[in-house]
Design a protein around this motif. Sequence first.
Motif, PDB file in Angstrom:
ATOM      1  N   ALA A  77      -0.045 -29.488  22.685  1.00  0.00           N
ATOM      2  CA  ALA A  77       1.285 -28.865  22.787  1.00  0.00           C
ATOM      3  C   ALA A  77       1.822 -28.543  21.396  1.00  0.00           C
ATOM      4  CB  ALA A  77       2.243 -29.806  23.519  1.00  0.00           C
ATOM      5  N   ASP A  78       1.609 -29.469  20.447  1.00  0.00           N
ATOM      6  CA  ASP A  78       2.047 -29.212  19.066  1.00  0.00           C
ATOM      7  C   ASP A  78       1.293 -28.026  18.468  1.00  0.00           C
ATOM      8  OD1 ASP A  78       3.830 -31.297  19.147  1.00  0.00           O
ATOM      9  OD2 ASP A  78       2.486 -32.742  18.183  1.00  0.00           O
ATOM     10  N   GLU A  79       0.011 -27.923  18.786  1.00  0.00           N
ATOM     11  CA  GLU A  79      -0.789 -26.820  18.281  1.00  0.00           C
ATOM     12  C   GLU A  79      -0.255 -25.485  18.788  1.00  0.00           C
ATOM     13  OE1 GLU A  79      -5.533 -26.063  17.965  1.00  0.00           O
ATOM     14  OE2 GLU A  79      -4.727 -26.197  19.999  1.00  0.00           O
ATOM     15  N   ARG A  80       0.102 -25.425  20.081  1.00  0.00           N
ATOM     16  CA  ARG A  80       0.654 -24.184  20.635  1.00  0.00           C
ATOM     17  C   ARG A  80       1.951 -23.806  19.938  1.00  0.00           C
ATOM     18  NH1 ARG A  80      -1.179 -26.412  25.648  1.00  0.00           N
ATOM     19  NH2 ARG A  80       0.880 -27.298  26.028  1.00  0.00           N
ATOM     20  N   ARG A  81       2.790 -24.798  19.660  1.00  0.00           N
ATOM     21  CA  ARG A  81       4.061 -24.512  18.988  1.00  0.00           C
ATOM     22  C   ARG A  81       3.834 -23.995  17.574  1.00  0.00           C
ATOM     23  NH1 ARG A  81       6.103 -29.020  22.039  1.00  0.00           N
ATOM     24  NH2 ARG A  81       5.491 -30.483  20.419  1.00  0.00           N
ATOM     25  N   VAL A  82       2.871 -24.609  16.855  1.00  0.00           N
ATOM     26  CA  VAL A  82       2.584 -24.173  15.485  1.00  0.00           C
ATOM     27  C   VAL A  82       2.072 -22.738  15.481  1.00  0.00           C
ATOM     28  CG1 VAL A  82       1.046 -24.507  13.512  1.00  0.00           C
ATOM     29  CG2 VAL A  82       2.188 -26.473  14.541  1.00  0.00           C
ATOM     30  N   VAL A  83       1.174 -22.433  16.412  1.00  0.00           N
ATOM     31  CA  VAL A  83       0.641 -21.070  16.499  1.00  0.00           C
ATOM     32  C   VAL A  83       1.766 -20.083  16.786  1.00  0.00           C
ATOM     33  CG1 VAL A  83      -0.846 -19.536  17.836  1.00  0.00           C
ATOM     34  CG2 VAL A  83      -1.676 -21.793  17.163  1.00  0.00           C
ATOM     35  N   THR A  84       2.664 -20.466  17.698  1.00  0.00           N
ATOM     36  CA  THR A  84       3.797 -19.596  18.029  1.00  0.00           C
ATOM     37  C   THR A  84       4.676 -19.367  16.808  1.00  0.00           C
ATOM     38  OG1 THR A  84       3.815 -20.288  20.339  1.00  0.00           O
ATOM     39  CG2 THR A  84       5.863 -19.386  19.466  1.00  0.00           C
ATOM     40  N   GLU A  85       4.952 -20.426  16.044  1.00  0.00           N
ATOM     41  CA  GLU A  85       5.786 -20.299  14.851  1.00  0.00           C
ATOM     42  C   GLU A  85       5.135 -19.396  13.812  1.00  0.00           C
ATOM     43  OE1 GLU A  85       6.644 -24.219  13.508  1.00  0.00           O
ATOM     44  OE2 GLU A  85       7.770 -24.760  15.325  1.00  0.00           O
ATOM     45  N   ILE A  86       3.821 -19.512  13.652  1.00  0.00           N
ATOM     46  CA  ILE A  86       3.110 -18.652  12.700  1.00  0.00           C
ATOM     47  C   ILE A  86       3.203 -17.189  13.131  1.00  0.00           C
ATOM     48  CG2 ILE A  86       0.820 -18.062  11.805  1.00  0.00           C
ATOM     49  CD1 ILE A  86       0.169 -21.076  11.899  1.00  0.00           C
ATOM     50  N   GLN A  87       3.042 -16.959  14.432  1.00  0.00           N
ATOM     51  CA  GLN A  87       3.142 -15.588  14.938  1.00  0.00           C
ATOM     52  C   GLN A  87       4.546 -15.030  14.741  1.00  0.00           C
ATOM     53  OE1 GLN A  87       1.840 -16.462  18.894  1.00  0.00           O
ATOM     54  NE2 GLN A  87      -0.314 -15.998  18.469  1.00  0.00           N
ATOM     55  N   GLN A  88       5.539 -15.886  14.899  1.00  0.00           N
ATOM     56  CA  GLN A  88       6.912 -15.433  14.709  1.00  0.00           C
ATOM     57  C   GLN A  88       7.191 -15.107  13.249  1.00  0.00           C
ATOM     58  OE1 GLN A  88       9.161 -18.615  16.443  1.00  0.00           O
ATOM     59  NE2 GLN A  88       8.400 -18.176  18.497  1.00  0.00           N
ATOM     60  N   LEU A  89       6.587 -15.876  12.344  1.00  0.00           N
ATOM     61  CA  LEU A  89       6.729 -15.568  10.915  1.00  0.00           C
ATOM     62  C   LEU A  89       6.126 -14.200  10.596  1.00  0.00           C
ATOM     63  CD1 LEU A  89       5.887 -19.046   9.340  1.00  0.00           C
ATOM     64  CD2 LEU A  89       8.110 -17.907   9.355  1.00  0.00           C
ATOM     65  N   GLN A  90       5.160 -13.805  11.401  1.00  0.00           N
ATOM     66  CA  GLN A  90       4.532 -12.501  11.223  1.00  0.00           C
ATOM     67  C   GLN A  90       5.275 -11.399  11.971  1.00  0.00           C
ATOM     68  OE1 GLN A  90       0.705 -13.671  12.763  1.00  0.00           O
ATOM     69  NE2 GLN A  90      -0.143 -13.982  10.717  1.00  0.00           N
TER      70      GLN A  90
END
Length: 311
Positions: A77-90
């Motif tokens: 679940a933490d991994e999914r959130r981190v990936v989402t945050e990285i995508q949002q930064l992009q």
Amino acid sequence: MRGSLLPAALRYADQVARSGSVQRASKELNVAASAVIRQIALLEENIGTALFERVPRGMRLTPAGDALIALVRRWKADERRVVTEIQQLQGVNQGHVRLAVMDSHVNGFLPSFIADLAVSHPRISLDVTVASPDDVIQSLAVGQADLAAVFNLPPRRDLHILWSAELPFGCVVAPGHDLARRGTTSLQEAVAYPIVLQSRALVIRRFLDAHYNWALEGSRKLIETNSLQLVKQLARSGRYIAFTSELDAAPELEAGELIFLPVRDKAAEPQSVSVAINASAPFSRVTRIVADGLTARVQRALEDARAAGTR
């Protein structure tokens, strides 16, 4: 992201726990069963204890395995959130949201909401779990859901309500029913007619049992069911009344198939519908997008149902 950051051994162990056997897990993972067995053996060797019991019908977690898999799922679940945050930064509104709702929403606002989201944000995916109100609240509290739409959410420090609206306590009847032309009703008037009641798993039924058991107890004109669709079908037949909310019956109210009658008794407490998140979990931009869309769709469903009642 093309692959997972979690080691293969942990991912394989999690799938075996979900599938209940190495063979089924290997099919889900699309890897050889021997590779799954080898990774789990290495994991058990590194940890120094057995993670699974080998039983006749497959694999069962040991207490140590249960603790490890719970941790693995939190990491995922933490991994999914981190990936989402990285995508949002992009600058990309892309991600995955776990949504918990109730059965009554499935034939109400939920399909329209999902269709709207697919058009407005096609790169956001949903995992929708349908459960009882108690289970929806629990899944949100323990982090198995990111967002929930739930009736009668009690005050809790671990949950944060993003939006909430009151729902008058009342019943629905067919347009041709004797009560339909009255505009409101009382419990005394309502229980004179055959009633179809929802399951005790729902808060509205618990309210009735707690406050109006005198009116329901011993009645020979009661039908009880855990199916909201059956409740509404029987109400549409014109023979039965049903105690439920405007939101539960919104499609039928909008179509003119049912009429909502508020119960005017002083003790008739309003119900509520809320959109909520876990207060301690990160609130991502993608979850906010889904929450805003969900709230707007629920509000629209209520507005349409109430507008139909004034026509």
